[in-house]
Design a protein around this motif. Structure first.
Motif, PDB file in Angstrom:
ATOM      1  N   LYS A 229       0.853  -1.195   0.000  1.00 22.56           N
ATOM      2  CA  LYS A 229       0.000   0.000   0.000  1.00 22.56           C
ATOM      3  C   LYS A 229       0.881   1.234   0.000  1.00 22.56           C
ATOM      4  O   LYS A 229       1.685   1.442   0.914  1.00 22.56           O
ATOM      5  CB  LYS A 229      -0.918   0.032   1.222  1.00 22.56           C
ATOM      6  N   LEU A 230       0.724   2.055  -1.035  1.00 24.28           N
ATOM      7  CA  LEU A 230       1.433   3.320  -1.121  1.00 24.28           C
ATOM      8  C   LEU A 230       0.434   4.455  -0.908  1.00 24.28           C
ATOM      9  O   LEU A 230      -0.583   4.544  -1.605  1.00 24.28           O
ATOM     10  CB  LEU A 230       2.110   3.475  -2.485  1.00 24.28           C
ATOM     11  N   PHE A 231       0.720   5.314   0.061  1.00 26.15           N
ATOM     12  CA  PHE A 231      -0.179   6.413   0.372  1.00 26.15           C
ATOM     13  C   PHE A 231      -0.052   7.513  -0.670  1.00 26.15           C
ATOM     14  O   PHE A 231       1.028   7.788  -1.197  1.00 26.15           O
ATOM     15  CB  PHE A 231       0.108   6.953   1.767  1.00 26.15           C
ATOM     16  N   LYS A 232      -1.191   8.161  -0.939  1.00 23.06           N
ATOM     17  CA  LYS A 232      -1.231   9.168  -1.994  1.00 23.06           C
ATOM     18  C   LYS A 232      -0.655  10.510  -1.562  1.00 23.06           C
ATOM     19  O   LYS A 232      -0.204  11.290  -2.386  1.00 23.06           O
ATOM     20  CB  LYS A 232      -2.684   9.376  -2.443  1.00 23.06           C
ATOM     21  N   GLY A 233      -0.732  10.827  -0.276  1.00 15.45           N
ATOM     22  CA  GLY A 233      -0.273  12.142   0.164  1.00 15.45           C
ATOM     23  C   GLY A 233      -0.091  12.198   1.657  1.00 15.45           C
ATOM     24  O   GLY A 233      -0.174  11.192   2.364  1.00 15.45           O
ATOM     25  N   ALA A 234       0.124  13.430   2.168  1.00 14.99           N
ATOM     26  CA  ALA A 234       0.408  13.621   3.585  1.00 14.99           C
ATOM     27  C   ALA A 234      -0.854  13.654   4.437  1.00 14.99           C
ATOM     28  O   ALA A 234      -0.786  13.610   5.659  1.00 14.99           O
ATOM     29  CB  ALA A 234       1.191  14.914   3.784  1.00 14.99           C
ATOM     30  N   MET A 235      -2.023  13.750   3.796  1.00 15.88           N
ATOM     31  CA  MET A 235      -3.276  13.829   4.539  1.00 15.88           C
ATOM     32  C   MET A 235      -4.344  13.029   3.813  1.00 15.88           C
ATOM     33  O   MET A 235      -4.498  13.142   2.598  1.00 15.88           O
ATOM     34  CB  MET A 235      -3.725  15.293   4.665  1.00 15.88           C
ATOM     35  N   THR A 236      -5.066  12.193   4.550  1.00 16.18           N
ATOM     36  CA  THR A 236      -6.178  11.457   3.980  1.00 16.18           C
ATOM     37  C   THR A 236      -7.474  11.980   4.595  1.00 16.18           C
ATOM     38  O   THR A 236      -7.453  12.807   5.514  1.00 16.18           O
ATOM     39  CB  THR A 236      -6.057   9.949   4.255  1.00 16.18           C
ATOM     40  N   SER A 237      -8.605  11.481   4.123  1.00 16.97           N
ATOM     41  CA  SER A 237      -9.884  11.897   4.693  1.00 16.97           C
ATOM     42  C   SER A 237      -9.991  11.504   6.157  1.00 16.97           C
ATOM     43  O   SER A 237     -10.717  12.128   6.930  1.00 16.97           O
ATOM     44  CB  SER A 237     -11.033  11.259   3.913  1.00 16.97           C
ATOM     45  N   ASP A 238      -9.270  10.448   6.552  1.00 15.47           N
ATOM     46  CA  ASP A 238      -9.332   9.964   7.924  1.00 15.47           C
ATOM     47  C   ASP A 238      -8.237  10.522   8.821  1.00 15.47           C
ATOM     48  O   ASP A 238      -8.394  10.556  10.040  1.00 15.47           O
ATOM     49  CB  ASP A 238      -9.240   8.433   7.940  1.00 15.47           C
ATOM     50  N   GLY A 239      -7.103  10.935   8.239  1.00 15.25           N
ATOM     51  CA  GLY A 239      -6.022  11.433   9.068  1.00 15.25           C
ATOM     52  C   GLY A 239      -4.668  11.302   8.404  1.00 15.25           C
ATOM     53  O   GLY A 239      -4.534  11.439   7.180  1.00 15.25           O
ATOM     54  N   LEU A 240      -3.649  10.992   9.217  1.00 14.17           N
ATOM     55  CA  LEU A 240      -2.264  10.971   8.754  1.00 14.17           C
ATOM     56  C   LEU A 240      -1.793   9.551   8.463  1.00 14.17           C
ATOM     57  O   LEU A 240      -2.038   8.637   9.251  1.00 14.17           O
ATOM     58  CB  LEU A 240      -1.357  11.581   9.828  1.00 14.17           C
ATOM     59  N   PRO A 241      -1.078   9.353   7.357  1.00 15.52           N
ATOM     60  CA  PRO A 241      -0.563   8.016   7.034  1.00 15.52           C
ATOM     61  C   PRO A 241       0.281   7.401   8.146  1.00 15.52           C
ATOM     62  O   PRO A 241       0.184   6.207   8.409  1.00 15.52           O
ATOM     63  CB  PRO A 241       0.264   8.247   5.764  1.00 15.52           C
ATOM     64  N   GLU A 242       1.099   8.220   8.824  1.00 15.26           N
ATOM     65  CA  GLU A 242       1.962   7.652   9.872  1.00 15.26           C
ATOM     66  C   GLU A 242       1.149   7.092  11.031  1.00 15.26           C
ATOM     67  O   GLU A 242       1.544   6.102  11.655  1.00 15.26           O
ATOM     68  CB  GLU A 242       2.986   8.679  10.381  1.00 15.26           C
ATOM     69  N   CYS A 243       0.003   7.719  11.323  1.00 10.08           N
ATOM     70  CA  CYS A 243      -0.865   7.193  12.389  1.00 10.08           C
ATOM     71  C   CYS A 243      -1.471   5.856  11.972  1.00 10.08           C
ATOM     72  O   CYS A 243      -1.579   4.932  12.785  1.00 10.08           O
ATOM     73  CB  CYS A 243      -1.971   8.191  12.717  1.00 10.08           C
ATOM     74  N   GLU A 244      -1.870   5.761  10.715  1.00 11.41           N
ATOM     75  CA  GLU A 244      -2.405   4.497  10.212  1.00 11.41           C
ATOM     76  C   GLU A 244      -1.354   3.402  10.271  1.00 11.41           C
ATOM     77  O   GLU A 244      -1.636   2.268  10.697  1.00 11.41           O
ATOM     78  CB  GLU A 244      -2.903   4.663   8.777  1.00 11.41           C
ATOM     79  N   MET A 245      -0.129   3.724   9.865  1.00  8.18           N
ATOM     80  CA  MET A 245       0.927   2.709   9.862  1.00  8.18           C
ATOM     81  C   MET A 245       1.248   2.235  11.275  1.00  8.18           C
ATOM     82  O   MET A 245       1.411   1.033  11.514  1.00  8.18           O
ATOM     83  CB  MET A 245       2.172   3.268   9.170  1.00  8.18           C
ATOM     84  N   ASP A 246       1.298   3.164  12.228  1.00  7.07           N
ATOM     85  CA  ASP A 246       1.572   2.777  13.613  1.00  7.07           C
ATOM     86  C   ASP A 246       0.500   1.821  14.139  1.00  7.07           C
ATOM     87  O   ASP A 246       0.797   0.820  14.789  1.00  7.07           O
ATOM     88  CB  ASP A 246       1.631   4.022  14.510  1.00  7.07           C
TER      89      ASP A 246
END
Length: 431
Positions: A229-246
């Motif tokens: 999974k490659l994230f599209k940007g620094a902000m998603t509709s739900d929040g931050l990619p780094e928070c999702e990865m953690d």
């Protein structure tokens, strides 16, 4: 002939939806020629910074998209548009929302990725409001008047500046899907686990799918098939990619979770990404995300049916996964059918941790409040699956569904209790 040219030539009479993405800096007046029919207007991806004062002439307008423009405030004229049920102003540069700018008829409001420091007290007049997307702003508090919005079911507050959250949030009778990672009030991962995987160790294959936050590719890593999974940007509709990865990595291994192997390093474009186990081709998405009409509820294929045995097996699997997550201090935040992969035999896997949040450890939120909120999401999912049962739904499962949907969050069972009830449901049906 492009859409704007067709509009100006008077060739779009009677249309119910209009999409214009043409570098616009001004609202085309010809749109008013469609006032007798136009219900959905999409002006996203332009350079607009204002809307005309006579916008209410579009009396049938229900849905307005103005994302990826140059608005610095939500136009006050919108408060006069009495039929608007959905507004989207994602990724502008909005710094203010004036009192009365939000029409009381709103069901769905998207203000993601702006610069908003506060919301107007008048948002409390939006009594039909069910879905509120506010991730990626500068909010430190919510107006107390919002406690009157008792139809709220989904709220996204990730990546703001909240140091505390109001007590009335945990009393909202319908709140089911909530995200607030990336705020000072949110908990943090104690041990995310997993490993780092160098981009150059991956052999990318074809695209497997795409969501709002990222693109999933097939790949091979150390000779084994994986999904990337490659994230599209620094902000998603739900929040931050780094928070999702953690959250994904901290979730660990569970029979009913999609296993994450590690996070990607060394991507040539500095994209954030995860490596996950690749799921057998027999699994498919349980549902599609909500539509404009359903707002907060998933859309299922018309002919979908589950036997009572498979229904019970899926309910057990999802309850077990949710119980495990909350035992580890993680709220999934998006417990939905469209985030579940399922197999016709009844196996299921919960994925997509984009809205996940760690439980705070400092008592900032009442004990059990996050879990009891998420139990309602499970109750909604249980209701949707039971409605698609091909046989008699076990009586115990229907009783459990009612308990999970209790209007008072304090009356809902915890996931451990739910799982215990499901595991003794063989009195009603044998798996």
């Amino acid at each position: 002939m492009d859409t704007l040219s067709q509009l100006r030539a008077g060739k779009l009479a009677g249309v119910r939806r209009l999409d214009l993405c043409d570098g616009l800096t001004e609202f085309p007046r010809e749109i008013f020629d469609l006032a007798d029919s136009l219900e959905i207007l999409n002006l996203s991806g332009n350079r607009l910074s204002s809307l005309p004062d006579d916008l209410p002439r579009l009396a049938r307008l229900r849905i307005l998209f103005c994302s990826q423009n140059e608005f610095r405030h939500v136009p006050p004229v919108l408060g006069e548009c009495g039929n608007l049920s959905m507004l989207a102003f994602k990724s502008n540069a909005i710094e203010s929302v004036a009192e009365g700018a939000l029409p009381p008829s709103l069901r769905w409001l998207i203000l993601t990725d702006n610069r908003i420091p506060r919301l107007p007290a008048s948002i409390g007049n939006c009594r039909p409001l069910q879905k509120l997307m506010l991730a990626g702003n500068r909010l430190e508090a919510l107006p107390d008047e919002m406690a009157a919005c008792e139809n709220l079911e989904l709220i996204r507050l990730a990546a703001n500046r909240f140091r505390s959250l109001p007590g009335w949030l945990w009393k909202l009778p319908r709140l089911s899907w909530f995200a607030f990672a990336g705020n000072p009030v949110a908990g943090r991962s104690r041990d995310a686990g997993g490993e780092t995987i160098d981009w150059h160790e991956l052999e990318l294959e074809g695209k497997l799918g795409e969501g709002a936050s990222g693109v999933i590719h097939g790949a091979r890593w150390r000779q084994q098939p994986v999904a990337v999974k490659l994230f599209k940007g620094a902000m998603t509709s739900d929040g931050l990619p780094e928070c999702e990865m953690d959250a994904c990595l901290a979730a660990g291994s569970h029979l009913n979770l999609i296993r994450v192997l590690g996070r990607i390093t060394g991507h040539p474009g500095s994209a954030a990404g995860l490596v996950m186990t690749r799921i057998d081709g027999g699994f498919t998405s349980l549902a599609e995300p909500p539509s404009f009409e359903t707002c907060t509820r998933d859309v299922y294929s018309e002919g979908m049916q589950l036997s009572p045995e498979r229904l019970l097996r899926m309910a057990r699997g999802l309850a077990s996964a949710a119980a495990e997550l909350h035992a580890k201090g993680i709220m999934h935040g998006d417990l939905y059918g469209h985030n579940v992969l399922w197999h016709p035999e009844g196996d299921c896997l919960l994925g997509d941790f984009g809205a996940a949040t760690f439980h705070p450890e400092n008592g900032a939120i009442p004990a059990g409040a996050l879990e009891q909120l998420e139990v309602r999401a499970f109750g909604c999912l249980l209701e949707e699956l039971a409605d698609r049962c091909s046989g008699a739904v076990p009586a115990g499962l229907r009783r459990l569904q009612v308990q999970c949907l209790a209007a008072s969050p304090a009356e809902r069972p915890r996931f451990a209790e739910i799982l215990a009830q499901l595991q003794t449901s063989n009195n009603d049906v044998t798996d």
